[in-house]
Design a protein around this motif. Structure first.
Motif: not given
Length: 342
Positions: A295-301
């Protein structure tokens, strides 16, 4: 062959040494470390030689917020998303290594595992070294839209995201954050995304207050303001000052939730019992993170959370002592210090 490692040899002292290159065992990969974030918990260990009740009993490599490039991966190795890991993959690494078998792990709470190890916390060495062996399932492949610095920042973002979930924030809530370090500032961004209608931030350092205001805080203050007393539906304590928990309880309305994220230097937190009891507060202790990296990766991407903006300083590994000193002294403008290892 050998590689460079930054070793904490005593309180306030980090030395560069040479270590033997590691090799991957089954289920592991070797990562060439690129970037490492300096965390408040690192500063505890740097300054005091301990964190909480864990004392460092031998020289230790610090660093748990990091990313790197896979340089050794046995065939068939899978990452934390059950995808094949290959040499050359850029990965963020979850530093908490749970046993996977205890009751806490089986119930889906690996962050509460009592048999865990944690990279950069005694006795397990961390990422301030050129090469590191890590469990493959602790790796998460980074898309091109996440920078190297951003990859290291996924760990503190995961901590903030886990705390947000514990707070059960509702759209329209009034929220407060006590302490605008990296975790607090990431919480500000997440709370804005969550749809709070008011967000009050308390932070003694002026440049961090300014950053909080630019990130979505509707009001900021250097200290507790009685005008904000009992106004917040949910409060996140993200500092490690002596009075931060008490301040959080003051800000909370009766029946509110107070999520405690910060780690006090003396292993104590103080709150007036009568205040918390009469308000009927729910005090929730947040322990690291659980299932947050995808989820953190998706938020940043997707550009929903800007982690790169928090990076105020970048030092090479050769200047790691200076990096820790700048952070620990809270020198002007410092928010997040990054050490470039590779």
């Amino acid at each position: 062959m050998s590689h460079a490692a930054a070793v904490l040899t005593g309180p306030g002292q980090i030395a560069l040494t040479e270590r033997e290159l590691p090799a991957a065992a089954p289920g592991e990969v070797v990562v060439e470390v690129r970037t490492v974030g300096v965390c408040g918990s690192d500063i505890h260990m740097f300054a005091d030689g301990r964190i909480g009740n864990i004392e460092i009993e031998r020289p230790l490599v610090l660093g748990h917020e990091f990313m790197g490039v896979v340089v050794q991966a046995p065939e068939g190795t899978l990452d934390g998303d059950d995808r094949p890991l290959k040499v050359g993959n850029r990965v963020a690494v979850e530093p908490h290594v749970a046993c996977g078998h205890c009751r806490e792990c089986r119930e889906g709470n690996p962050n509460l595992c009592t048999r865990h190890t944690f990279m950069g916390v005694y006795p397990r060495d961390g990422a301030l070294q050129q090469y590191l062996t890590v469990p493959a399932h602790n790796c998460f492949v980074l898309p091109g839209g996440v920078t190297d610095n951003g990859g290291a920042m996924l760990e503190p973002l995961g901590v903030a995201l886990h705390a947000l979930r514990l707070g059960h924030v509702n759209v329209g809530d009034r929220a407060a954050v006590v302490g605008a370090g990296p975790i607090g500032l990431l919480l500000v961004q997440l709370l804005k995304l969550a749809g709070v209608t008011a967000l009050h931030v308390i932070e003694p350092l002026a440049w961090r207050r300014d950053f909080a205001a630019r990130s979505g805080a509707t009001s900021v203050a250097a200290t507790y303001d009685p005008a904000e007393d009992s106004r917040s539906d949910v409060v996140f304590e993200a500092g490690w000052a002596d009075d931060s928990v008490q301040t959080s309880a003051l800000l909370a309305r009766p029946g509110a939730r107070v999520v405690l994220v910060g780690i006090p230097g003396d292993d104590r937190c103080t709150v007036q019992h009568s205040l918390a009891r009469r308000k009927g507060l729910s005090l929730i202790f947040s322990r690291r993170m659980a299932h947050t990296y995808p989820e953190a990766i998706a938020l940043v991407e997707r550009g929903m959370v800007d982690v790169d903006a928090l990076v105020s300083d970048v030092f090479p590994l050769s200047q790691v002592q200076r990096a820790f000193e700048r952070h620990s002294r809270y020198e002007d403008g410092v928010i997040k210090v990054i050490v470039q290892v590779g």
